[in-house]
Design a protein around this motif. Structure first.
Motif, PDB file in Angstrom:
ATOM      1  N   VAL A  97      -4.484  -3.567  -0.985  1.00  0.00           N
ATOM      2  CA  VAL A  97      -4.193  -2.153  -1.205  1.00  0.00           C
ATOM      3  C   VAL A  97      -2.717  -1.915  -0.883  1.00  0.00           C
ATOM      4  O   VAL A  97      -2.066  -2.752  -0.264  1.00  0.00           O
ATOM      5  CB  VAL A  97      -5.069  -1.238  -0.312  1.00  0.00           C
ATOM      6  CG1 VAL A  97      -6.535  -1.364  -0.678  1.00  0.00           C
ATOM      7  CG2 VAL A  97      -4.864  -1.530   1.162  1.00  0.00           C
ATOM      8  N   GLN A  98      -2.230  -0.770  -1.287  1.00  0.00           N
ATOM      9  CA  GLN A  98      -0.873  -0.358  -0.933  1.00  0.00           C
ATOM     10  C   GLN A  98      -0.937   0.513   0.316  1.00  0.00           C
ATOM     11  O   GLN A  98      -1.890   1.267   0.511  1.00  0.00           O
ATOM     12  CB  GLN A  98      -0.233   0.421  -2.088  1.00  0.00           C
ATOM     13  CG  GLN A  98      -0.009  -0.410  -3.334  1.00  0.00           C
ATOM     14  CD  GLN A  98       0.914  -1.595  -3.094  1.00  0.00           C
ATOM     15  OE1 GLN A  98       1.961  -1.469  -2.469  1.00  0.00           O
ATOM     16  NE2 GLN A  98       0.507  -2.764  -3.554  1.00  0.00           N
ATOM     17  N   ASP A 101      -2.531   4.110   0.821  1.00  0.00           N
ATOM     18  CA  ASP A 101      -3.613   4.342  -0.144  1.00  0.00           C
ATOM     19  C   ASP A 101      -4.795   4.951   0.594  1.00  0.00           C
ATOM     20  O   ASP A 101      -5.200   4.463   1.640  1.00  0.00           O
ATOM     21  CB  ASP A 101      -4.078   3.026  -0.789  1.00  0.00           C
ATOM     22  CG  ASP A 101      -3.281   2.655  -2.015  1.00  0.00           C
ATOM     23  OD1 ASP A 101      -2.404   3.447  -2.402  1.00  0.00           O
ATOM     24  OD2 ASP A 101      -3.535   1.575  -2.574  1.00  0.00           O
ATOM     25  N   SER A 193      -3.078  -4.679   3.393  1.00  0.00           N
ATOM     26  CA  SER A 193      -2.303  -3.495   3.026  1.00  0.00           C
ATOM     27  C   SER A 193      -0.840  -3.910   3.002  1.00  0.00           C
ATOM     28  O   SER A 193      -0.317  -4.451   3.963  1.00  0.00           O
ATOM     29  CB  SER A 193      -2.540  -2.381   4.053  1.00  0.00           C
ATOM     30  OG  SER A 193      -1.709  -1.286   3.779  1.00  0.00           O
TER      31      SER A 193
END
Length: 194
Positions: A97-98, A101, A193
């Motif tokens: 994920v970023q 997010d 992340s």
């Protein structure tokens, strides 16, 4: 003369005690336990070598190998179920994920070869700093609990979670063996992340 005898007895006693301690130390020695040969996963005081036999703590087996350890009638029984977790957001399976997010996702958990009864299960997520958030918990008797099954699929409800830091988030699937008081981790999945 009496003082000399007492001194000789005292010296002999101390010599025997010191020799016994030295012998006991040479018979057993502490071992460093490396999991998958990784220094980062080294367990302090995790094992001991006695008469060329290695003994490893049941807590090390439970924690590091994600196995269920049940103590019963003077023996420790180790169960290692086969557990897989898949995370998805809508139709998309993900593992990265970023940062920042925040989205809704669910987790599918497939368990087989569970050779012992369990009384509860739970799924939690830990952020990169180790702070854990409970996602869902089920107990024996709940309508969606897999009572008496050693092979099952479960879907954990959708949750909204904010991945607000860079690093590894860890999903942990726990089970509580029947008759035991604590949960034991049987599977972990990392969400990175960036």
């Amino acid at each position: 003369m009496m003082k000399v005898r007492k001194l000789i007895v005292l010296v002999a006693t101390l010599t025997l005690m010191w020799g016994s301690v030295a012998y006991a130390d040479s018979v057993s020695q502490k071992l460093r336990v490396l999991i998958n040969n990784k220094k980062s996963e080294e367990v302090a005081d995790g094992g001991i070598l006695v008469d060329n036999k290695v003994y490893i703590s049941s807590q090390v087996i439970s924690d590091k190998l994600q196995a269920i350890v049940v103590k019963d009638d003077g023996k420790a029984i180790v169960y290692k179920p086969n557990v897989h977790m898949v995370t998805s957001s809508g139709p998309t399976i993900f593992a990265d994920v970023q940062k920042n997010d925040k989205f809704k996702f669910n987790t599918f958990i497939q368990v087989d070869s569970l050779k012992t009864d369990i009384s509860a299960l739970k799924l939690a997520i830990a952020n990169p700093y180790g702070e854990e958030t409970l996602i869902e918990q089920r107990r024996s008797g709940d309508s969606d609990f897999p009572n008496g099954k050693n092979d099952f699929w479960i879907t954990i409800k959708d949750i909204s979670y904010n991945f607000d830091s860079v690093g590894a988030y860890t999903l942990r699937f726990y089970v509580k063996p029947a008759g035991e008081s604590s949960f034991q981790v049987v599977s972990e999945k990392t969400i990175n992340s960036k």
